[in-house]
Scaffold this motif. Structure first.
Motif, short mmCIF file in Angstrom:
data_model
loop_
_atom_site.label_atom_id
_atom_site.label_comp_id
_atom_site.label_asym_id
_atom_site.label_seq_id
_atom_site.Cartn_x
_atom_site.Cartn_y
_atom_site.Cartn_z
N HIS A 1 0.92 -1.28 0.04
CA HIS A 1 0.01 0.14 0.05
C HIS A 1 1.02 1.39 0.01
O HIS A 1 1.84 1.34 0.82
N TYR B 1 1.41 5.57 -0.29
CA TYR B 1 0.76 6.86 0.26
C TYR B 1 1.79 7.97 0.11
O TYR B 1 2.94 7.78 0.37
N ALA C 1 -3.34 6.44 11.59
CA ALA C 1 -4.40 6.00 10.82
C ALA C 1 -3.92 4.96 9.93
O ALA C 1 -4.79 3.87 9.59
N LEU C 2 -2.63 5.17 9.19
CA LEU C 2 -2.18 4.01 8.49
C LEU C 2 -2.00 2.52 9.16
O LEU C 2 -2.36 1.59 8.76
N TRP C 3 -1.46 2.87 10.47
CA TRP C 3 -1.26 1.57 11.28
C TRP C 3 -2.57 1.09 11.63
O TRP C 3 -2.65 -0.21 11.53
N LYS C 4 -3.66 1.76 11.92
CA LYS C 4 -4.94 1.25 12.39
C LYS C 4 -5.59 0.59 10.96
O LYS C 4 -6.11 -0.46 11.10
N LYS C 5 -5.47 1.31 9.96
CA LYS C 5 -6.14 0.68 8.71
C LYS C 5 -5.65 -0.66 8.12
O LYS C 5 -6.17 -1.42 7.87
N HIS C 6 -4.27 -0.79 8.19
CA HIS C 6 -3.45 -1.77 7.50
C HIS C 6 -2.90 -2.93 8.29
O HIS C 6 -2.70 -3.93 7.99
N SER C 7 -2.84 -2.39 9.62
CA SER C 7 -2.10 -3.39 10.70
C SER C 7 -0.75 -3.74 9.90
O SER C 7 -0.65 -5.09 9.94
#
Length: 209
Positions: free
Chosen positions: A43, A45, A60-66
């Motif tokens: 992914h 960005y 937010a990126l950590w939360k979204k993709h783990s």
């Protein structure tokens, strides 16, 4: 047994200052064309050069993709090699971003440690990538520059307990092409995943006994 799919997030930066085209984002787009190995979902960005956006976006990126790993790529006008950054720094952010903003506290995380190291052994990654004899020189650094690059790295290391990496690239054509940078990133990130997986196997073995 099939290996579980893993997410890897790679970010580049948008334009700033004299970098009307940011080599880091160009290099990340080249990497996206090449892709990573089969069991990895990549992914990418583009991050704007803004402290407050970084503080919001990284968690937010950590939360979204783990993700298994997050790799941030930035450009350095002083770099002539592709540089693996070992650590992020918390304090000393005085440079204004694209919104003419800088943190009042001049730090990333108030009360956070002064410096956070990546869990990835960058010396090993550097040795391995150098052994591949790509047409790109890879070096190591302990100072990501106290601007948005360092700020992003620290924020990500803090968020991920060290499961992040940062790679500095030179501006395009000084000396490398976008394709060369993309191929170098591909090799670097695949070695990082390998090093990360081996260190985790060791940790798991110790827990089992």
């Amino acid at each position: 047994m099939e290996k579980p799919r893993r997410a890897v997030v790679v970010t580049g930066f948008g334009p700033f200052g004299e970098h009307a085209v940011n080599a880091s984002w160009i290099a990340v787009q080249e990497l996206e064309k090449l892709g990573l190995r089969d069991d990895v979902d990549l992914h990418v960005y583009e991050i704007p050069v803004e402290y407050q956006t970084v503080q919001r976006l990284i968690p937010a990126l950590w939360k979204k993709h783990s993700p298994q790993l997050v790799v941030h790529v930035g450009v350095s006008g002083m770099a002539t090699t592709v540089t693996l950054e070992k650590c992020g720094h918390n304090v000393g952010y005085k440079g204004l971003d694209n919104c003419r903003f800088c943190p009042g506290s001049q730090c990333c995380v108030e009360g956070g440690p002064e410096c956070i190291d990546s869990v990835i052994d960058m010396d090993t990654v550097c040795k391995r990538v150098s052994a591949l004899e790509l047409d790109v020189t890879v070096t190591i650094s302990k100072d990501a520059g106290r601007y948005l690059c360092d700020f992003t790295y620290y924020t990500s290391l803090y968020q991920s307990r060290g499961r992040s990496a940062f790679v500095h690239v030179p501006p395009l054509g000084k000396p490398y092409t976008a394709e060369q940078l993309g191929r170098a990133l591909q090799a670097i990130i695949e070695e990082m995943l390998d090093v990360l997986e081996h260190s985790e196997e060791k940790i798991n073995c110790q827990h089992e006994h």
